[in-house]
Motif scaffolding. Structure first.
Motif, short mmCIF file in Angstrom:
data_model
loop_
_atom_site.label_atom_id
_atom_site.label_comp_id
_atom_site.label_asym_id
_atom_site.label_seq_id
_atom_site.Cartn_x
_atom_site.Cartn_y
_atom_site.Cartn_z
N UNK A 187 50.00 46.59 -21.85
CA UNK A 187 48.72 46.57 -21.15
C UNK A 187 48.32 45.16 -20.72
N UNK A 188 48.67 44.16 -21.52
CA UNK A 188 48.29 42.79 -21.16
C UNK A 188 49.01 42.35 -19.88
N UNK A 189 50.31 42.69 -19.78
CA UNK A 189 51.08 42.32 -18.59
C UNK A 189 50.53 43.06 -17.37
N UNK A 190 50.19 44.34 -17.54
CA UNK A 190 49.62 45.11 -16.42
C UNK A 190 48.30 44.51 -15.94
N UNK A 191 47.47 44.10 -16.89
CA UNK A 191 46.19 43.50 -16.55
C UNK A 191 46.40 42.23 -15.73
N UNK A 192 47.32 41.38 -16.19
CA UNK A 192 47.61 40.13 -15.48
C UNK A 192 48.20 40.40 -14.10
N UNK A 193 49.08 41.39 -14.01
CA UNK A 193 49.69 41.73 -12.73
C UNK A 193 48.63 42.24 -11.75
N UNK A 194 47.70 43.05 -12.24
CA UNK A 194 46.63 43.56 -11.38
C UNK A 194 45.80 42.41 -10.82
N UNK A 195 45.49 41.42 -11.65
CA UNK A 195 44.72 40.27 -11.17
C UNK A 195 45.49 39.48 -10.12
#
Length: 359
Positions: A187-195
């Motif tokens: 989830x952390x990687x997904x959050x960063x990718x979304x930003x």
């Protein structure tokens, strides 16, 4: 045993060498290794691998490479891929990836097939040294290799490193390959990718579709995006013309008590005003003010300008009062003058004989 004339087995020698090496007592392990050869016991590849691993563990990498080279030329024992992997991993851990790549190429020339551990060691080394595009290229090479495809660890090494470095395009492609391989990003990687994708929308609005996909996956996974991610998503949607979705994001943030960013709020209000949707803009303003959020000057200016253009002076005065009450410096006088000037031009155009086609 040796002093009494009893000859330990090769397995016993190898076990003692391995045990000492795991504890970093490589000098004693070398003594046992020399004793083993002195009594005529031929070390196996397992013995050599233990000793080479111990040398790498204590930082004696050159000695480990020398021992590997001797194995390559030995007629009795041949280095296997695990031997090469141990040495190249040692070099990668100290930031000497070029040396590790040379060892990797030696293994290929000898006809050995790299394992997933070999590749992951190299990926770690490239990322540690900041050679992220080399790591990305190697990962893509693995994806096209049916004999040794990447595992979840391979993707987990490269994806966060690309995101930390701001290589969003490469990170997006890595994420799609990861999905295709059947693995899920954390989830952390997904959050960063979304930003990262939301930021790219400022230069290329076509990326908005990808940003929405990743943002949706974050929410669907049960992970609550941070407020910064929400704000960037609202900005990207507003810039892409999906104003209703942007307003829904703001409403969701207000409902959950998240902190708003002035720039995100301003972009959404400006998008609403550009479409003459002042009613929705006023509703959003009322919603955020009740949560003690103070919009910036640009947001108030955009709203005052559109209300003045529409001639909605009571609403404009109310917005002006809300701004002044919260210490935001705005100029209603300027908007009044601009509105009057527009009205005067309209009157002149209406009274002009040329416009009415009167001779």
């Amino acid at each position: 045993m040796v002093a009494r004339g009893h000859l330990p087995s090769v397995a016993a020698f190898s076990a003692v060498v391995g045990c000492l090496c795991k504890r970093g007592r490589v000098t004693r392990a070398m003594e046992v290794f020399d004793t083993m050869r002195a009594v005529g016991s031929e070390p196996t590849i397992r013995t050599y691998n233990s000793l080479i691993g111990g040398l790498c563990y204590v930082g004696r990498l050159e000695e480990a490479r020398d021992l590997l080279n001797k194995l390559k030329d030995s007629p009795k024992q041949t280095a296997d891929i695990y031997t090469f992997t141990i040495v190249l991993d040692g070099f990668c851990k100290v930031g000497r990836t070029e040396d590790a790549m040379a060892i990797f190429e030696d293994a290929i020339r000898m006809g050995l097939s790299p394992t997933i551990f070999t590749y992951n060691a190299l990926l770690n080394g490239h990322c540690k040294e900041g050679n992220l595009l080399k790591a990305y290229d190697l990962l893509m090479e693995m994806c096209d290799n049916d004999d040794c495809p990447p595992d979840k660890i391979s993707f987990s090494i490269v994806l966060p490193a690309l995101l930390r470095a701001g290589e969003i395009s490469a990170a997006w492609k890595t994420f799609k390959r990861m999905e295709h391989a059947g693995f899920e990003a954390d989830s952390r990687a997904l959050d960063t990718l979304a930003r990262g994708l939301c930021r790219q929308c400022a230069a290329d609005i076509s990326v908005l579709k990808d940003a929405k996909e990743v943002f949706g996956k974050v929410v669907a996974a049960g992970h609550e995006p941070v407020s910064y991610t929400y704000c960037l998503m609202a900005q990207a949607l507003a810039r892409g013309g999906e104003v209703d979705a942007a307003v829904a994001i703001l409403d969701d943030m207000v409902r959950k008590g998240y902190a708003l960013r002035k720039r995100a709020y301003t972009d959404v209000v400006r998008a609403l005003c550009d479409r003459s949707r002042t009613h929705d803009a006023l509703r959003v303003l009322a919603a955020v003010i009740t949560k003690d959020f103070v919009p910036g000057r640009n947001a108030f200016d955009a709203l005052l300008e559109e209300l003045s253009r529409q001639g909605r002076w009571p609403d404009a005065m109310a917005v002006y009062g809300a701004a002044v009450k919260r210490g935001v410096v705005v100029s209603l006088k300027r908007h009044v003058k601009e509105a009057l000037a527009r009205d005067q031009k309209k009157e002149e155009a209406w009274e002009s004989p040329a416009q009415l086609c009167v001779p």
